[in-house]
Design a protein around this motif. Sequence first.
Motif, PDB file in Angstrom:
ATOM      1  N   ALA A  73       0.847  -1.198   0.000  1.00  0.00           N
ATOM      2  CA  ALA A  73       0.000   0.000   0.000  1.00  0.00           C
ATOM      3  C   ALA A  73       0.882   1.247   0.000  1.00  0.00           C
ATOM      4  O   ALA A  73       1.927   1.276   0.630  1.00  0.00           O
ATOM      5  CB  ALA A  73      -0.897   0.010   1.225  1.00  0.00           C
ATOM      6  N   PRO A  74       0.450   2.275  -0.700  1.00  0.00           N
ATOM      7  CA  PRO A  74       1.239   3.507  -0.687  1.00  0.00           C
ATOM      8  C   PRO A  74       1.180   4.123   0.707  1.00  0.00           C
ATOM      9  O   PRO A  74       0.233   3.923   1.453  1.00  0.00           O
ATOM     10  CB  PRO A  74       0.535   4.395  -1.709  1.00  0.00           C
ATOM     11  CG  PRO A  74      -0.839   3.861  -1.819  1.00  0.00           C
ATOM     12  CD  PRO A  74      -0.741   2.388  -1.516  1.00  0.00           C
ATOM     13  N   PRO A  75       2.204   4.835   1.053  1.00  0.00           N
ATOM     14  CA  PRO A  75       2.197   5.450   2.386  1.00  0.00           C
ATOM     15  C   PRO A  75       1.056   6.459   2.491  1.00  0.00           C
ATOM     16  O   PRO A  75       0.726   7.143   1.526  1.00  0.00           O
ATOM     17  CB  PRO A  75       3.566   6.132   2.476  1.00  0.00           C
ATOM     18  CG  PRO A  75       3.996   6.312   1.066  1.00  0.00           C
ATOM     19  CD  PRO A  75       3.379   5.189   0.286  1.00  0.00           C
ATOM     20  N   PRO A  76       0.415   6.551   3.655  1.00  0.00           N
ATOM     21  CA  PRO A  76      -0.703   7.487   3.796  1.00  0.00           C
ATOM     22  C   PRO A  76      -0.212   8.930   3.697  1.00  0.00           C
ATOM     23  O   PRO A  76       0.859   9.277   4.175  1.00  0.00           O
ATOM     24  CB  PRO A  76      -1.253   7.180   5.191  1.00  0.00           C
ATOM     25  CG  PRO A  76      -0.119   6.535   5.915  1.00  0.00           C
ATOM     26  CD  PRO A  76       0.693   5.818   4.871  1.00  0.00           C
ATOM     27  N   VAL A  77      -1.037   9.728   3.054  1.00  0.00           N
ATOM     28  CA  VAL A  77      -0.722  11.142   2.888  1.00  0.00           C
ATOM     29  C   VAL A  77      -1.433  11.902   4.010  1.00  0.00           C
ATOM     30  O   VAL A  77      -2.644  11.816   4.159  1.00  0.00           O
ATOM     31  CB  VAL A  77      -1.192  11.654   1.512  1.00  0.00           C
ATOM     32  CG1 VAL A  77      -0.908  13.136   1.366  1.00  0.00           C
ATOM     33  CG2 VAL A  77      -0.530  10.853   0.412  1.00  0.00           C
ATOM     34  N   ALA A  78      -0.675  12.620   4.763  1.00  0.00           N
ATOM     35  CA  ALA A  78      -1.250  13.397   5.858  1.00  0.00           C
ATOM     36  C   ALA A  78      -1.794  14.707   5.305  1.00  0.00           C
ATOM     37  O   ALA A  78      -1.074  15.481   4.683  1.00  0.00           O
ATOM     38  CB  ALA A  78      -0.200  13.668   6.921  1.00  0.00           C
TER      39      ALA A  78
END
Length: 151
Positions: free
Chosen positions: A30-35
């Motif tokens: 999964a792509p890293p979550p964008v804050a």
Amino acid sequence: MRLPRAALFLIGVLFLSLPVSAFSAQARVAPPPVAIPAPPLGGLLQVLLGLAVVLAAVWATAWLLRRFAPGQGMAGGALRVVSGVMVGPKERVVVVETGETWLLLGVTSGQVNLLHTMPRPEGVVTLQPSEFQGKNFGSWLKQSIQGRHGK
């Protein structure tokens, strides 16, 4: 040395499945979550200030239209609607006072007709706006009720 056919088949299957397994491994990551940063308080204040400016502009426009509307105050208080009643969906009968005369008018959506003219009846008390401007509503209502019941 020659490899048996089964070994060649197994090597071919492994060779062909190698790229597929590499792609599937990448797809599972999964792509890293964008804050998403919270909007600053200044942005909220800017929106509220803009809303206040728009509401003030609407109020000022309504006040100006009411104050300087054509036809308002042109008669100098010479005309006053005494009473009116609906006689149909778009028809009314209205009593208008002008000086010491009452006019009975038939009002429709397209025209106004004079139905009857008569002098102002005796004993009818009509207050001019200047007469009750300084009084509060409670005292004006009490005076009006007492005047009606003859007390």
